[in-house]
Design a protein around this motif. Structure first.
Motif, short mmCIF file in Angstrom:
data_model
loop_
_atom_site.label_atom_id
_atom_site.label_comp_id
_atom_site.label_asym_id
_atom_site.label_seq_id
_atom_site.Cartn_x
_atom_site.Cartn_y
_atom_site.Cartn_z
N LEU A 154 0.90 -1.34 -0.03
CA LEU A 154 -0.19 0.04 0.05
C LEU A 154 0.75 1.27 -0.02
CD1 LEU A 154 -2.95 -1.14 2.53
CD2 LEU A 154 -2.85 -1.16 -0.04
N TYR A 157 -0.59 4.27 -5.29
CA TYR A 157 -1.50 4.72 -4.17
C TYR A 157 -1.09 6.09 -3.97
CZ TYR A 157 -3.61 0.11 -3.63
OH TYR A 157 -4.06 -1.12 -3.93
N ARG A 174 -0.73 10.26 -3.17
CA ARG A 174 -1.47 11.42 -3.80
C ARG A 174 -0.77 12.47 -3.80
NH1 ARG A 174 -1.90 14.58 0.42
NH2 ARG A 174 -1.98 13.60 2.75
#
Ligand SMILES: Cc1cc2nc3c(=O)[nH]c(=O)nc-3n(C[C@H](O)[C@H](O)[C@H](O)COP(=O)(O)O)c2cc1C
Length: 298
Positions: A63, A68, A70
């Motif tokens: 993860l 992922y 941002r």
């Protein structure tokens, strides 16, 4: 959290019987009763989170992939964190970097003879030697500060030169410096007295699960991480970099120790709660990440 509390929680949550908990955690019946009464919430939390913990390593790697990512706080224009945390206390100066006589051990020899050394002589470290260890591992050779960015550059690499790792020293035997816990200021190259209470040395020893090299060392380097310094730029992926950055520091402590006829041992086995408590850290915005004992060779 001390070792007894830890022991109770550890064995209790693994389903050990009453008598085995007393024996393994080395606690009395009264202590057991006390924990039973006061630690129910903690027990519940551990039980609830255990299934999450089972796979946290794999999840963490998965993860924190770029997919992922941002926009980071830096990109969003959020106020930059300082390069060094402000700490107050009595200042202890150290021999200036420019005055140090650098040891002449060839790099290849320091690398070749590096070992984890857990036994030390009773000899104190000289202040010049401590300065040298700090030069190698933590000292900021350059500092740049603008409204948008604050950076240090050091003798160890760091992702984005964020240098999120701070150095505390548990000084036990350094000539002319009274024992106690100090913070090392990497720009000013000085120590700031942080805790000279009688119990601090014992708390650190216990926090490192009574590993002997802690109490025999001349000085223990206690590295802490201030994650936001890196997360500001890299988001959650920044957490990966904290551990990488700490590793570089550890290796430079090792090699620098060899060069002054000393030895080091890196320590990852410590009780997070106990160590953070000993240093007065909240365990989230700043936490102990890695420790190294250092002392002269026997
Ligand atoms: C991340 C990490 C954590 C470690 N934690 C401990 C520790 O808590 N206690 C200990 O005695 N040694 C610890 N060590 C030292 C290793 O046991 C040692 O590096 C390993 O046995 C190889 O031996 P060498 O360093 O002499 O080559 C740690 C080393 C690393 C890199």
């Amino acid at each position: 959290m001390d070792m007894k509390t830890f022991g109770y929680l550890y064995y209790k949550t693994r389903g050990y019987a009453h008598d085995d908990i007393l024996k393994n955690a080395e606690i009395t019946e009264e202590e057991y009763e006390f924990f039973e009464k006061n630690l129910q919430d903690v027990l519940k939390e551990i039980e609830t989170l255990r299934p999450v913990a089972e796979n946290i390593g794999q999840d963490f790697v998965r993860l924190t992939r770029y997919i992922y990512e941002r926009e980071s706080d830096q990109t969003l224009g959020v106020q930059r964190p300082d390069a060094v945390k402000a700490r107050v206390g009595e200042i202890v100066s150290l021999p200036a970097i420019g005055t140090l006589t650098m040891p002449d051990m060839p790099l290849a020899k320091a690398i070749e003879q590096r070992r984890s050394r857990r036994e030390y002589s009773q000899e104190a470290l000289k202040q010049e030697e401590l300065s040298f260890l700090l030069w190698a591992s933590s000292w900021a050779r350059d500092f740049r500060s603008t409204e948008r960015m604050e950076l240090t550059f050091r003798n160890v690499p760091s992702a984005g030169s964020r240098h999120p790792i701070e150095t505390f020293l548990d000084i036990r035997r350094v000539e002319g410096i009274k024992p106690g816990l100090y913070y090392y200021h990497p720009i000013k190259h000085c120590l700031i007295l942080y805790d000279n209470s009688e119990q601090i040395a014992a708390k650190i020893h216990e926090g490192c699960m009574f590993q002997e090299m802690i109490s025999n060392a001349a000085v223990n380097f206690i590295l802490t991480a201030v994650p936001y310094r890196t997360v500001w730029r890299y988001g959650q992926r920044g957490y990966r970099y904290l551990y990488l950055d700490a590793g570089h520091i550890g290796q430079n402590i090792h090699l620098a120790a060899e060069a002054i006829d000393a030895g080091a041992c890196m320590i990852g086995a410590f009780l997070d709660e106990a160590m953070n408590e000993a240093l007065g850290l909240d365990g989230i915005e700043e936490f102990v990440i890695y420790i190294s004992s250092v002392g002269k060779k026997p």
